[in-house]
Design a protein around this motif. Structure first.
Motif, mmCIF file in Angstrom:
data_model
loop_
_atom_site.group_PDB
_atom_site.id
_atom_site.type_symbol
_atom_site.label_atom_id
_atom_site.label_comp_id
_atom_site.label_asym_id
_atom_site.label_seq_id
_atom_site.Cartn_x
_atom_site.Cartn_y
_atom_site.Cartn_z
ATOM 1 N N UNK A 9 0.816 -1.222 0.000
ATOM 2 C CA UNK A 9 0.000 0.000 0.000
ATOM 3 C C UNK A 9 0.851 1.274 0.000
ATOM 4 N N UNK A 10 2.008 1.222 0.676
ATOM 5 C CA UNK A 10 2.865 2.403 0.767
ATOM 6 C C UNK A 10 3.867 2.481 -0.387
ATOM 7 N N UNK A 41 -3.076 4.274 9.313
ATOM 8 C CA UNK A 41 -2.383 5.568 9.287
ATOM 9 C C UNK A 41 -0.890 5.425 8.983
ATOM 10 N N UNK A 42 -0.347 4.231 9.162
ATOM 11 C CA UNK A 42 1.073 4.024 8.872
ATOM 12 C C UNK A 42 1.376 4.123 7.382
ATOM 13 N N UNK A 43 0.377 3.904 6.536
ATOM 14 C CA UNK A 43 0.576 4.065 5.094
ATOM 15 C C UNK A 43 0.973 5.508 4.793
ATOM 16 N N UNK A 44 0.227 6.446 5.342
ATOM 17 C CA UNK A 44 0.525 7.870 5.154
ATOM 18 C C UNK A 44 1.880 8.217 5.743
ATOM 19 N N UNK A 45 2.175 7.698 6.919
ATOM 20 C CA UNK A 45 3.450 7.970 7.582
ATOM 21 C C UNK A 45 4.622 7.482 6.723
ATOM 22 N N UNK A 46 4.526 6.268 6.198
ATOM 23 C CA UNK A 46 5.603 5.702 5.387
ATOM 24 C C UNK A 46 5.760 6.494 4.095
ATOM 25 N N UNK A 47 4.667 6.861 3.472
ATOM 26 C CA UNK A 47 4.758 7.667 2.245
ATOM 27 C C UNK A 47 5.429 9.009 2.523
ATOM 28 N N UNK A 48 5.104 9.620 3.661
ATOM 29 C CA UNK A 48 5.732 10.887 4.035
ATOM 30 C C UNK A 48 7.230 10.687 4.256
ATOM 31 N N UNK A 49 7.599 9.620 4.947
ATOM 32 C CA UNK A 49 9.020 9.343 5.162
ATOM 33 C C UNK A 49 9.736 9.144 3.830
ATOM 34 N N UNK A 50 9.092 8.476 2.898
ATOM 35 C CA UNK A 50 9.685 8.275 1.573
ATOM 36 C C UNK A 50 9.932 9.624 0.889
#
Length: 131
Positions: A9-10, A41-50
């Motif tokens: 997903x991320x 919510x971790x999907x959004x967090x991981x995308x932001x980190x990317x």
């Protein structure tokens, strides 16, 4: 969700997610069978980190800034880090824009070459555009 689903997903690898956990950037819960479980919510967090990694931000800086997402509490040091990273990224944007402009000009000169402009004129114009 399990680690494979989050990775899909991320848009990252499972290995990246494990690295993020090792660096303290991402937390998971464990099932009774020992499997990692993540929140939507971790999907959004991981995308932001990317995005931050793609902008050249090191994990040591990211780990200093992410707590604000978790608790909404900022520190003066955190504000300084936000400003420093924002300034660094702005300089990158300016450098990339200058490179883009030069490449666009070189592409235009190359099109003139294809259309029959003499090679010596194109070489001279190309070197001037690249300077």
């Amino acid at each position: 969700m399990r680690i494979g689903a989050l990775a899909e997903r991320a848009g990252v690898s499972v290995r990246s997610l494990r690295y993020y956990e090792e660096q303290g950037l991402l937390e998971s819960e464990r099932t009774t069978g020992g499997h990692r479980e993540y929140h939507d919510s971790d999907v959004t967090r991981v995308r932001f980190m990317q995005m931050l990694y793609a902008a050249g931000m090191p994990s040591r800086r990211i780990v200093e800034l992410l707590p604000f997402l978790d608790n909404g509490v900022a520190t003066p040091t955190m504000l300084d880090h936000f400003d420093e990273e924002s300034d660094r990224i702005q300089r990158q944007i300016e450098d990339l824009t200058a490179t883009h402009d030069r490449l666009t000009r070189l592409r235009d000169i190359a099109a003139e070459s294809v259309a029959g402009r003499p090679p010596e004129e194109c070489r001279s114009s190309a070197n001037a555009a690249a300077a």
